[in-house]
Design a protein around this motif. Structure first.
Motif, PDB file in Angstrom:
ATOM      1  N   SER A 253      11.460   2.074  10.703  1.00  0.00           N
ATOM      2  CA  SER A 253      12.875   2.059  11.050  1.00  0.00           C
ATOM      3  C   SER A 253      13.636   2.959  10.079  1.00  0.00           C
ATOM      4  CB  SER A 253      13.411   0.634  10.939  1.00  0.00           C
ATOM      5  OG  SER A 253      14.823   0.639  10.907  1.00  0.00           O
ATOM      6  N   PRO A 254      14.675   3.626  10.576  1.00  0.00           N
ATOM      7  CA  PRO A 254      15.500   4.430   9.664  1.00  0.00           C
ATOM      8  C   PRO A 254      16.132   3.597   8.549  1.00  0.00           C
ATOM      9  CG  PRO A 254      15.968   5.007  11.931  1.00  0.00           C
ATOM     10  CD  PRO A 254      15.073   3.798  11.968  1.00  0.00           C
ATOM     11  N   ALA A 255      16.187   2.282   8.720  1.00  0.00           N
ATOM     12  CA  ALA A 255      16.746   1.413   7.688  1.00  0.00           C
ATOM     13  C   ALA A 255      15.720   1.075   6.600  1.00  0.00           C
ATOM     14  CB  ALA A 255      17.270   0.123   8.313  1.00  0.00           C
ATOM     15  N   ASP A 256      14.434   1.362   6.848  1.00  0.00           N
ATOM     16  CA  ASP A 256      13.384   1.067   5.866  1.00  0.00           C
ATOM     17  C   ASP A 256      13.570   1.927   4.615  1.00  0.00           C
ATOM     18  OD1 ASP A 256      12.227  -0.670   7.652  1.00  0.00           O
ATOM     19  OD2 ASP A 256      10.557   0.667   8.180  1.00  0.00           O
ATOM     20  N   PRO A 257      13.321   1.345   3.436  1.00  0.00           N
ATOM     21  CA  PRO A 257      13.366   2.147   2.214  1.00  0.00           C
ATOM     22  C   PRO A 257      12.321   3.265   2.291  1.00  0.00           C
ATOM     23  CG  PRO A 257      13.188  -0.207   1.705  1.00  0.00           C
ATOM     24  CD  PRO A 257      13.005  -0.057   3.185  1.00  0.00           C
ATOM     25  N   GLY A 258      12.710   4.425   1.907  1.00  0.00           N
ATOM     26  CA  GLY A 258      11.787   5.559   1.909  1.00  0.00           C
ATOM     27  C   GLY A 258      11.658   6.277   3.243  1.00  0.00           C
ATOM     28  N   PHE A 259      12.328   5.783   4.288  1.00  0.00           N
ATOM     29  CA  PHE A 259      12.231   6.434   5.599  1.00  0.00           C
ATOM     30  C   PHE A 259      12.689   7.886   5.514  1.00  0.00           C
ATOM     31  CE2 PHE A 259      14.214   7.822   9.574  1.00  0.00           C
ATOM     32  CZ  PHE A 259      13.183   7.624  10.471  1.00  0.00           C
ATOM     33  N   GLY A 260      13.854   8.108   4.944  1.00  0.00           N
ATOM     34  CA  GLY A 260      14.398   9.468   4.841  1.00  0.00           C
ATOM     35  C   GLY A 260      13.486  10.386   4.038  1.00  0.00           C
ATOM     36  N   GLN A 261      12.910   9.868   2.968  1.00  0.00           N
ATOM     37  CA  GLN A 261      11.991  10.672   2.161  1.00  0.00           C
ATOM     38  C   GLN A 261      10.732  11.009   2.959  1.00  0.00           C
ATOM     39  OE1 GLN A 261      11.876   7.754  -0.949  1.00  0.00           O
ATOM     40  NE2 GLN A 261      12.932   9.141  -2.386  1.00  0.00           N
ATOM     41  N   GLY A 262      10.246  10.055   3.748  1.00  0.00           N
ATOM     42  CA  GLY A 262       9.066  10.304   4.575  1.00  0.00           C
ATOM     43  C   GLY A 262       9.322  11.369   5.620  1.00  0.00           C
ATOM     44  N   VAL A 263      10.497  11.293   6.253  1.00  0.00           N
ATOM     45  CA  VAL A 263      10.844  12.295   7.266  1.00  0.00           C
ATOM     46  C   VAL A 263      11.011  13.659   6.603  1.00  0.00           C
ATOM     47  CG1 VAL A 263      12.531  13.010   9.005  1.00  0.00           C
ATOM     48  CG2 VAL A 263      11.858  10.602   8.841  1.00  0.00           C
ATOM     49  N   GLU A 264      11.655  13.708   5.446  1.00  0.00           N
ATOM     50  CA  GLU A 264      11.809  14.986   4.743  1.00  0.00           C
ATOM     51  C   GLU A 264      10.457  15.587   4.380  1.00  0.00           C
ATOM     52  OE1 GLU A 264      14.140  17.252   4.201  1.00  0.00           O
ATOM     53  OE2 GLU A 264      15.497  16.004   5.390  1.00  0.00           O
ATOM     54  N   ALA A 265       9.516  14.755   3.943  1.00  0.00           N
ATOM     55  CA  ALA A 265       8.166  15.248   3.634  1.00  0.00           C
ATOM     56  C   ALA A 265       7.512  15.816   4.892  1.00  0.00           C
ATOM     57  CB  ALA A 265       7.314  14.130   3.047  1.00  0.00           C
ATOM     58  N   LEU A 266       7.707  15.141   6.012  1.00  0.00           N
ATOM     59  CA  LEU A 266       7.172  15.620   7.291  1.00  0.00           C
ATOM     60  C   LEU A 266       7.787  16.963   7.669  1.00  0.00           C
ATOM     61  CD1 LEU A 266       5.724  15.403  10.037  1.00  0.00           C
ATOM     62  CD2 LEU A 266       7.622  13.959  10.797  1.00  0.00           C
ATOM     63  N   LEU A 267       9.101  17.066   7.590  1.00  0.00           N
ATOM     64  CA  LEU A 267       9.777  18.312   7.977  1.00  0.00           C
ATOM     65  C   LEU A 267       9.349  19.466   7.077  1.00  0.00           C
ATOM     66  CD1 LEU A 267      13.411  17.061   8.750  1.00  0.00           C
ATOM     67  CD2 LEU A 267      11.410  17.127  10.248  1.00  0.00           C
ATOM     68  N   THR A 268       9.254  19.215   5.786  1.00  0.00           N
ATOM     69  CA  THR A 268       8.849  20.256   4.837  1.00  0.00           C
ATOM     70  C   THR A 268       7.429  20.728   5.131  1.00  0.00           C
ATOM     71  OG1 THR A 268      10.341  19.383   3.153  1.00  0.00           O
ATOM     72  CG2 THR A 268       8.527  20.777   2.382  1.00  0.00           C
ATOM     73  N   ALA A 269       6.519  19.791   5.357  1.00  0.00           N
ATOM     74  CA  ALA A 269       5.130  20.161   5.665  1.00  0.00           C
ATOM     75  C   ALA A 269       5.044  20.924   6.985  1.00  0.00           C
ATOM     76  CB  ALA A 269       4.255  18.913   5.711  1.00  0.00           C
ATOM     77  N   ALA A 270       5.819  20.497   7.968  1.00  0.00           N
ATOM     78  CA  ALA A 270       5.797  21.169   9.276  1.00  0.00           C
ATOM     79  C   ALA A 270       6.337  22.591   9.172  1.00  0.00           C
ATOM     80  CB  ALA A 270       6.585  20.363  10.301  1.00  0.00           C
ATOM     81  N   VAL A 271       7.407  22.780   8.421  1.00  0.00           N
ATOM     82  CA  VAL A 271       7.964  24.128   8.243  1.00  0.00           C
ATOM     83  C   VAL A 271       6.943  25.029   7.555  1.00  0.00           C
ATOM     84  CG1 VAL A 271       9.716  25.483   7.007  1.00  0.00           C
ATOM     85  CG2 VAL A 271      10.397  23.462   8.307  1.00  0.00           C
ATOM     86  N   ARG A 272       6.307  24.525   6.510  1.00  0.00           N
ATOM     87  CA  ARG A 272       5.269  25.324   5.823  1.00  0.00           C
ATOM     88  C   ARG A 272       4.150  25.703   6.788  1.00  0.00           C
ATOM     89  NH1 ARG A 272       5.807  21.924   1.043  1.00  0.00           N
ATOM     90  NH2 ARG A 272       4.137  20.659   1.901  1.00  0.00           N
ATOM     91  N   GLN A 273       3.723  24.755   7.601  1.00  0.00           N
ATOM     92  CA  GLN A 273       2.653  24.994   8.566  1.00  0.00           C
ATOM     93  C   GLN A 273       3.066  26.081   9.571  1.00  0.00           C
ATOM     94  OE1 GLN A 273      -0.398  23.439   8.700  1.00  0.00           O
ATOM     95  NE2 GLN A 273      -1.011  24.636  10.457  1.00  0.00           N
ATOM     96  N   MET A 274       4.270  25.962  10.097  1.00  0.00           N
ATOM     97  CA  MET A 274       4.746  26.934  11.084  1.00  0.00           C
ATOM     98  C   MET A 274       4.896  28.320  10.468  1.00  0.00           C
ATOM     99  SD  MET A 274       7.395  24.740  13.465  1.00  0.00           S
ATOM    100  CE  MET A 274       8.454  24.232  12.137  1.00  0.00           C
ATOM    101  N   GLU A 275       5.441  28.377   9.254  1.00  0.00           N
ATOM    102  CA  GLU A 275       5.586  29.675   8.584  1.00  0.00           C
ATOM    103  C   GLU A 275       4.227  30.318   8.350  1.00  0.00           C
ATOM    104  OE1 GLU A 275       7.821  28.609   5.091  1.00  0.00           O
ATOM    105  OE2 GLU A 275       9.754  28.921   6.101  1.00  0.00           O
ATOM    106  N   ARG A 276       3.256  29.517   7.940  1.00  0.00           N
ATOM    107  CA  ARG A 276       1.909  30.028   7.701  1.00  0.00           C
ATOM    108  C   ARG A 276       1.289  30.554   9.002  1.00  0.00           C
ATOM    109  NH1 ARG A 276      -1.548  25.587   5.411  1.00  0.00           N
ATOM    110  NH2 ARG A 276       0.569  25.121   4.907  1.00  0.00           N
TER     111      ARG A 276
END
Length: 177
Positions: free
Chosen positions: A92-115
């Protein structure tokens, strides 16, 4: 609309980047919108990962028939992105660490796409004919309609081991082996 596989995947990248921007510009207090955007992102990343890992790469390997070909080494699988999708999908977006988890996902996905765009796609363009890329793209478009659209939550393997084990008769879920 082009059926060139590389053009299609770059279009998917643009749409994913648009979703990432929408998530990042949504106020952290708008939990409902962030939750919906996260589900949409996971959906699109799941489909994209499946198309690259299960359609594009195997077809490239079959066409090149040379495991030492540079285009074979330019490929990077999506395991890290897949695992991060699995981590955020059931939260849930209300879970602690949710935003950090999504940010980690977005960062990894951007790196993957750029590569992919910087390293792998140029190698593919040089190694394969226009006709090959169009045939692969046509297959990508056809498979997109039946590609997995969601990931099981992180506890799905414990709840039903067949979900992550194709050898036990369960469906193939990219990155879940």
């Amino acid at each position: 609309m082009s059926s060139d596989a590389i053009v299609l995947l770059k279009q998917e990248h643009k749409e994913l980047l648009r979703l990432f921007k929408a998530y990042r510009t949504t106020p952290p207090t708008d939990l409902a919108a962030r939750g919906e955007l996260t589900q949409h992102i996971v959906h699109d990343l799941t489909v994209h990962s499946y198309l690259v890992d299960e359609v594009l790469y195997p077809e490239v390997a079959a066409l090149l028939k040379d495991p030492a070909h540079p285009a074979m080494h330019g490929y990077q699988d999506h395991t890290a992105v897949d695992r991060l999708c699995e981590e955020v999908v059931g939260r849930s977006p209300a879970d602690p660490g949710f935003g950090q988890g999504v940010e980690a996902l977005l960062t990894a996905a951007v790196r993957q796409m750029e590569r992919e765009e910087r390293e792998w796609f140029p190698l593919l363009r040089a190694a394969l004919s226009r006709r090959d890329l169009q045939q692969i793209g046509t297959h990508v478009l056809a498979v997109r309609e039946t590609a997995p659209r969601h990931r099981p939550g992180p506890d799905a393997d414990r709840a039903d081991p067949d979900l992550a084990d194709p050898d036990r008769g369960g469906p193939v879920v990219p990155g879940a082996a």
